[in-house]
Write an enzyme that holds these catalytic residues in place. Structure first.
Site, short mmCIF file in Angstrom:
data_model
loop_
_atom_site.label_atom_id
_atom_site.label_comp_id
_atom_site.label_asym_id
_atom_site.label_seq_id
_atom_site.Cartn_x
_atom_site.Cartn_y
_atom_site.Cartn_z
N GLY A 1 -0.82 5.12 7.08
CA GLY A 1 0.24 5.39 8.08
C GLY A 1 0.71 6.82 7.93
N GLU B 1 0.84 -1.21 0.00
CA GLU B 1 0.00 0.00 0.00
C GLU B 1 0.87 1.25 0.00
OE1 GLU B 1 -2.71 0.38 3.33
OE2 GLU B 1 -3.53 2.25 2.56
#
Ligand SMILES: Cc1cc2nc3c(=O)[nH]c(=O)nc-3n(C[C@H](O)[C@H](O)[C@H](O)COP(=O)(O)OP(=O)(O)OC[C@H]3O[C@@H](n4cnc5c(N)ncnc54)[C@H](O)[C@@H]3O)c2cc1C
Length: 396
Positions: free
Chosen positions: A381, A259
């Site tokens: 994140g 990702e």
């Protein structure tokens, strides 16, 4: 157009940048053509509608784009991760918008890979095959109203019962959540287990108790749908457990690597596009009887943008090369994600400024690029989480 991954030598000869081959470059051109003809002309309309049409998945599937890296036996193209990397970069570079890139990318890049990597033969048939064919839309559900960066503290609970699980809880900020047919969903199977108590279940939208609680309004990525989901006593059969019970954290970590790399590739594509817009606009726009591109201040700004785009690309391709070689890439992927997401916001902001009032208007798409880019340092994140990882890698 400025150069894509093929570099142009002083002799004028084009050379391929590894890991890309001629075949990848042909795919790049095919994707770019598709985006320019079938997506870009409709983006404003889809942004206003807060959703692109569902048929875009079937069209992308027809062209083979939803199964680039999956085996032919499952309806895929039998390619590799580099094909998917080209897909992510070119959607952004050719102007598909952050929203369309996110909606298609969440399906191909984050929600279906765990089904391929950890799924049983039955799960691949039931979920991956129709997803590759564009018949079922996939979403990944990790984030909750009370748990984002701190993944271990998710509270959606899956209680074991005979034949499966009963799920209660909620997820938020889920890309494709409004219309996903199935959700690859992180749940707590051992409530006090921290990282070790997380498992993955595949939830299906027709399961009683599975509800789209809210479609969320966002700063950018307008043409993608983002949802809050709620689960009330959702009965999930045993055969929808993805991977081993209580080993879900490993799935999350593995998925995050790809990702984050995809997000870096998207930013590399977006920065390439922004640089092109800035160069072309600066060459045409006249002020005080000369093109603004001949003003030193503008030239210097564009030169800096070129450096940021190139540094981002170098870091990202380095991480990609190592990723596809099966090497340990946590530090490289983290650096690429951290650098490119922030750089893309800065570049988009500078390009809005270079275009002056026109930058603030819709027609060049740079105001949208700035709003879309702002998610980069948050999603997948945050910057702070990336810095924590890098600090630990440095032994701190
Ligand atoms: C448009 C959009 C689409 C998304 N799509 C999905 C999806 O499809 N699936 C999914 O599961 N999630 C998705 N997300 C969620 C996304 O991954 C989270 O937003 C992200 O992980 C950050 O979590 P949070 O928003 O809860 O922020 P928080 O974790 O609450 O963080 C808030 C702030 O605190 C800082 N912070 C937190 N912990 C620390 C620390 N230890 N040290 C220093 N600072 C810290 C953060 O950096 C941030 O600045 C999406 C989000 C958005 C906005």
């Amino acid at each position: 157009m400025t150069a894509g991954p093929a570099i142009v030598r002083d002799s004028g000869e084009r050379a391929l940048l590894p890991p890309f081959t001629d075949e990848h470059e042909q795919l790049r051109e095919t994707i770019a053509r598709w985006v320019r003809t079938e997506i870009a002309p409709h983006v404003d309309e889809w942004e206003a509608a807060r959703q692109f049409p569902r048929e875009l998945y079937t069209r992308a599937a027809e062209l083979g784009f939803l199964g680039l890296k999956y085996p032919v036996e499952l309806g895929g193209q039998g390619g590799d991760y580099v094909h998917d990397a080209v897909w992510a970069e070119e959607l952004a570079a050719a102007g598909a918008s952050g929203g369309v890139g996110a909606g298609l990318g969440a399906h191909t890049g984050i929600a279906t890979p765990p089904v391929f990597r950890f799924g049983t033969a039955d799960q691949r048939e039931r979920f991956l095959r129709p997803a590759i064919a564009g018949r079922k839309i996939a979403a990944l559900g990790i984030t909750e109203p009370g748990a984002g960066s701190d993944v271990a503290s998710i509270r959606t609970e899956a209680r074991r019962v005979e034949g499966g699980y009963v799920v209660n809880g909620a997820k938020t900020f889920i890309t494709n959540g409004v219309r996903a047919d199935f959700l690859v969903c992180a749940v707590k199977t051992t409530p006090d287990g921290g990282h070790q108590g997380i498992s993955f279940l595949i939830l299906e939208r027709e399961m009683p108790g599975y509800e789209v609680a809210r479609k969320l309004e966002k700063m950018g990525w307008h043409s993608s749908d983002t949802a809050e989901l709620s689960f009330t006593d959702v009965e999930v059969p045993e055969e929808n457990l993805l991977g081993d019970e209580n080993r879900g954290f490993y799935l999350i970590m593995e998925n995050f690597a790809w990702e984050r790399l995809l997000m870096a590739l998207g930013a590399v594509g977006a920065m390439r596009r922004l640089l092109e817009v800035a160069i072309s606009y600066a060459g045409e726009r006249q002020a005080f009887g000369r093109s603004i591109g001949s003003l030193q201040a503008i030239r210097h700004k564009i030169a800096e943008i070129g450096v940021q785009a190139e540094v981002g690309r170098a870091l990202t391709y380095h991480a990609l090369r190592r990723f596809v070689a099966g090497e340990e890439t946590i530090a490289d992927v983290t650096k690429a994600k951290l650098y490119t997401q922030r750089a893309c916001v800065e570049v988009a902001d500078e390009v809005v400024h270079i275009l002056g009032g026109y930058g603030y208007m819709r027609e060049y798409g740079v105001e949208r690029a700035l709003r879309d880019a702002r998610l980069g340092p948050i999603g997948g994140g945050t910057d702070e989480v990336m810095k924590e990882i890098l600090g630990k890698q440095l032994g701190l």
